[in-house]
Motif scaffolding. Sequence first.
Motif, PDB file in Angstrom:
ATOM      1  N   HIS A 194      13.551   7.074   5.688  1.00  0.00           N
ATOM      2  CA  HIS A 194      12.180   6.570   5.650  1.00  0.00           C
ATOM      3  C   HIS A 194      12.192   5.081   5.317  1.00  0.00           C
ATOM      4  CE1 HIS A 194      11.954   8.020   1.138  1.00  0.00           C
ATOM      5  NE2 HIS A 194      13.002   7.275   1.373  1.00  0.00           N
TER       6      HIS A 194
ATOM      7  N   GLN B 208       8.202   4.048  11.275  1.00  0.00           N
ATOM      8  CA  GLN B 208       7.183   4.117  10.227  1.00  0.00           C
ATOM      9  C   GLN B 208       6.756   2.702   9.855  1.00  0.00           C
ATOM     10  OE1 GLN B 208       9.229   6.154   6.981  1.00  0.00           O
ATOM     11  NE2 GLN B 208       8.405   8.119   7.643  1.00  0.00           N
TER      12      GLN B 208
ATOM     13  N   PHE C 150       4.719  13.478  -3.246  1.00  0.00           N
ATOM     14  CA  PHE C 150       5.881  12.694  -2.833  1.00  0.00           C
ATOM     15  C   PHE C 150       6.612  12.314  -4.112  1.00  0.00           C
ATOM     16  CE2 PHE C 150       2.625  11.758   0.410  1.00  0.00           C
ATOM     17  CZ  PHE C 150       3.284  12.203   1.541  1.00  0.00           C
TER      18      PHE C 150
ATOM     19  N   GLY D 285       0.704   9.202   4.420  1.00  0.00           N
ATOM     20  CA  GLY D 285       0.937   9.625   3.041  1.00  0.00           C
ATOM     21  C   GLY D 285       0.819   8.402   2.141  1.00  0.00           C
ATOM     22  N   CYS D 286       0.359   8.620   0.912  1.00  0.00           N
ATOM     23  CA  CYS D 286       0.160   7.470   0.031  1.00  0.00           C
ATOM     24  C   CYS D 286       0.137   7.912  -1.431  1.00  0.00           C
ATOM     25  CB  CYS D 286      -1.155   6.772   0.373  1.00  0.00           C
ATOM     26  SG  CYS D 286      -2.590   7.852   0.237  1.00  0.00           S
ATOM     27  N   GLY D 287       0.013   6.948  -2.319  1.00  0.00           N
ATOM     28  CA  GLY D 287      -0.097   7.289  -3.728  1.00  0.00           C
ATOM     29  C   GLY D 287       0.141   6.082  -4.610  1.00  0.00           C
TER      30      GLY D 287
ATOM     31  N   GLU E 141       5.739   1.088   6.271  1.00  0.00           N
ATOM     32  CA  GLU E 141       5.587   1.312   4.842  1.00  0.00           C
ATOM     33  C   GLU E 141       4.677   0.224   4.289  1.00  0.00           C
ATOM     34  OE1 GLU E 141       7.409   3.793   3.709  1.00  0.00           O
ATOM     35  OE2 GLU E 141       7.044   3.645   1.551  1.00  0.00           O
TER      36      GLU E 141
ATOM     37  N   SER F   2      10.588   3.809   3.061  1.00  0.00           N
ATOM     38  CA  SER F   2      10.381   3.645   1.615  1.00  0.00           C
ATOM     39  C   SER F   2      11.573   2.940   0.965  1.00  0.00           C
ATOM     40  CB  SER F   2      10.158   5.012   0.949  1.00  0.00           C
ATOM     41  OG  SER F   2       9.052   5.654   1.535  1.00  0.00           O
TER      42      SER F   2
ATOM     43  N   PHE G 227       8.056   9.674  -4.985  1.00  0.00           N
ATOM     44  CA  PHE G 227       7.936   8.268  -5.406  1.00  0.00           C
ATOM     45  C   PHE G 227       6.530   7.844  -5.770  1.00  0.00           C
ATOM     46  CE2 PHE G 227       7.223   8.244  -0.874  1.00  0.00           C
ATOM     47  CZ  PHE G 227       8.255   9.025  -0.368  1.00  0.00           C
ATOM     48  N   THR G 228       5.559   8.736  -5.655  1.00  0.00           N
ATOM     49  CA  THR G 228       4.190   8.379  -6.043  1.00  0.00           C
ATOM     50  C   THR G 228       3.599   9.436  -6.973  1.00  0.00           C
ATOM     51  OG1 THR G 228       3.541   9.314  -3.912  1.00  0.00           O
ATOM     52  CG2 THR G 228       3.479   6.920  -4.102  1.00  0.00           C
TER      53      THR G 228
ATOM     54  N   ALA H 106       1.410   2.660  -2.719  1.00  0.00           N
ATOM     55  CA  ALA H 106       2.284   2.618  -1.543  1.00  0.00           C
ATOM     56  C   ALA H 106       1.749   3.596  -0.507  1.00  0.00           C
ATOM     57  CB  ALA H 106       3.706   2.988  -1.925  1.00  0.00           C
ATOM     58  N   PHE H 107       2.132   3.368   0.714  1.00  0.00           N
ATOM     59  CA  PHE H 107       1.753   4.318   1.768  1.00  0.00           C
ATOM     60  C   PHE H 107       2.774   4.275   2.890  1.00  0.00           C
ATOM     61  CE2 PHE H 107      -0.473   0.290   2.326  1.00  0.00           C
ATOM     62  CZ  PHE H 107      -0.173  -0.063   3.639  1.00  0.00           C
ATOM     63  N   GLY H 108       2.811   5.321   3.686  1.00  0.00           N
ATOM     64  CA  GLY H 108       3.738   5.377   4.821  1.00  0.00           C
ATOM     65  C   GLY H 108       3.030   5.971   6.025  1.00  0.00           C
TER      66      GLY H 108
ATOM     67  N   ARG I 277      16.324  11.041  11.193  1.00  0.00           N
ATOM     68  CA  ARG I 277      16.511  12.325  10.495  1.00  0.00           C
ATOM     69  C   ARG I 277      17.232  13.288  11.402  1.00  0.00           C
ATOM     70  NH1 ARG I 277      10.746  12.960   7.394  1.00  0.00           N
ATOM     71  NH2 ARG I 277      10.850  10.827   6.587  1.00  0.00           N
TER      72      ARG I 277
ATOM     73  N   GLN J 171      10.939  -0.524  -0.046  1.00  0.00           N
ATOM     74  CA  GLN J 171      10.284  -0.733  -1.349  1.00  0.00           C
ATOM     75  C   GLN J 171      11.323  -1.124  -2.393  1.00  0.00           C
ATOM     76  OE1 GLN J 171       7.648   2.131  -3.053  1.00  0.00           O
ATOM     77  NE2 GLN J 171       6.938   2.942  -1.089  1.00  0.00           N
TER      78      GLN J 171
END
Length: 345
Positions: free
Chosen positions: A172, A212, A252, A286-288, A214, A174, A254-255, A309-311, A198, A177
Motif C-alpha cells: 500500500h 492508490q 485499519f 479508507g481513512c482515519g 495516499e 501507506s 494505522f488509524t 490519513a486516507f487511501g 499484492r 507516510q
Amino acid sequence: MSKDAFKIAEEISTKLDAATISDAAGLEAFRIQFLGSKNEIKALFGEIKNVANERKKEFGQTVNALKNKAEGIFEKGQGALENTASATAHANLDLSRPTVPNPRGSTHPVTIVLNKVISIFERIGFTVAEEREIEDDWHNFTAMNTPDDHPARDMQDTFYLKNSIDRLLRTHTSSVQARVMTSQQPPIRIIAPGRVYRNETISARSHCQFHQVEGLFIDKNVSFADMKQTLMYFAKEMYGPDTDIRLRPSYFPFTEPSAEMDVWMGTATDEAYRLTKGTGWLEVLGCGMVDPNVLSNCNIDPEIYTGFAFGIGIERTALQKYGINDIRMLFENDLRFLKQFNSAI
Ligand code: DAH
C-alpha cells in the motif's frame, strides 16, 4: 596508323573539353557517348593493335586518361544538376503549410483518475510525495502499526524479494507516510500516488498490481472534523457538487478511529443503481486519525501533533467512472480499449 589512333584520342579529348551538360537529357547523351557500353573511348581501345609496340604503353595511358576525364565531367555534371534540383525544391518549400497531423495518443484511464485526484488535493495545499515501490518491512508494516502476526504480512498477500524476508513490493502507499514522517517534521500535508502490489489471484475483480493515492495531514490540533471537511471537498470535486458523504466505522491498524467513506449517488439512474448495488452509497476510500503509535514510531510527538490519513483505490474509481467490468482491461494495453479514452484530462 599509330598516328591516327593518337589523333582520334586528341579529337575525343577536344570533344570532352567542349561538352556542356545543362540538363538531364544532356547528361544522359554524354553518358552514352563517352561512358556507355559502346562509347567512343572504348572503341579507341580497338585501335591499340595499330599502334607501334614501343608506343602501346603510352597509348594505353592516353586512353585511360580520357576515360577518367569523361568520368570526371559526368560526375561534375550530375552533381551540378542535383544541386539545382534541390535548390528548386527548397525555393518551392512553403514553410507556412500545416504539417501532416500526428495521430494523438490517449491518456490511460488510470492516469486520468490519478491526475484528477492529484489536482483536487493540490488545490488545497497538498504536495505530491513519490517514493520507492520496493520497500522494507519496517516502512510498509512495522511503522504503520501492523503487528507481526497481521495477515497482510503473510506470504500469500505480500511479494517478498527473493531470499529476503525484509525487502518486499509495497502492499500500500501507506509506506510513504512512514518515509515522509521520518524525514520531516510537521506540518505535513502530502498525497502519495503510486503503484502497489499484492499476491492475489488475477480475476475480473482483483489484480496483483494496482494504484492508490495516499493522503496525510499532520499538524497541531488537527481534528476528525478537519478530515471530514477535506474529504467532503474531495467528494464534491470528484463526483459533483450535490454529492453527499458518510463515514462508516472501520478498522485499519494505522488509524484510530478508522472509517470508510461512501458517497451518495442515489438510485435514480440505472448507472447509480448498478454502481451502488441498489443502496445509493458508493464505497470510495479508507481513512482515519493517525494512530499515536504510528506518530511515535516515526519520531513525531503524539502529545503535540495529531493528523489524519486516507487511501484511495484508483482502479476501482476508474472502473466505476467508465463502467468497465473487468480490471484486467486496465493492464492489457489493448489499443481498441485504450483509444476510447480522451487524451484531455
Ligand atoms: N492502506 C490501506 C489499504 O491499502 C488504505 C488506507 C486506509 C490508507 C486508511 C490510509 C487510511 O491512510 O487512513 O487498503
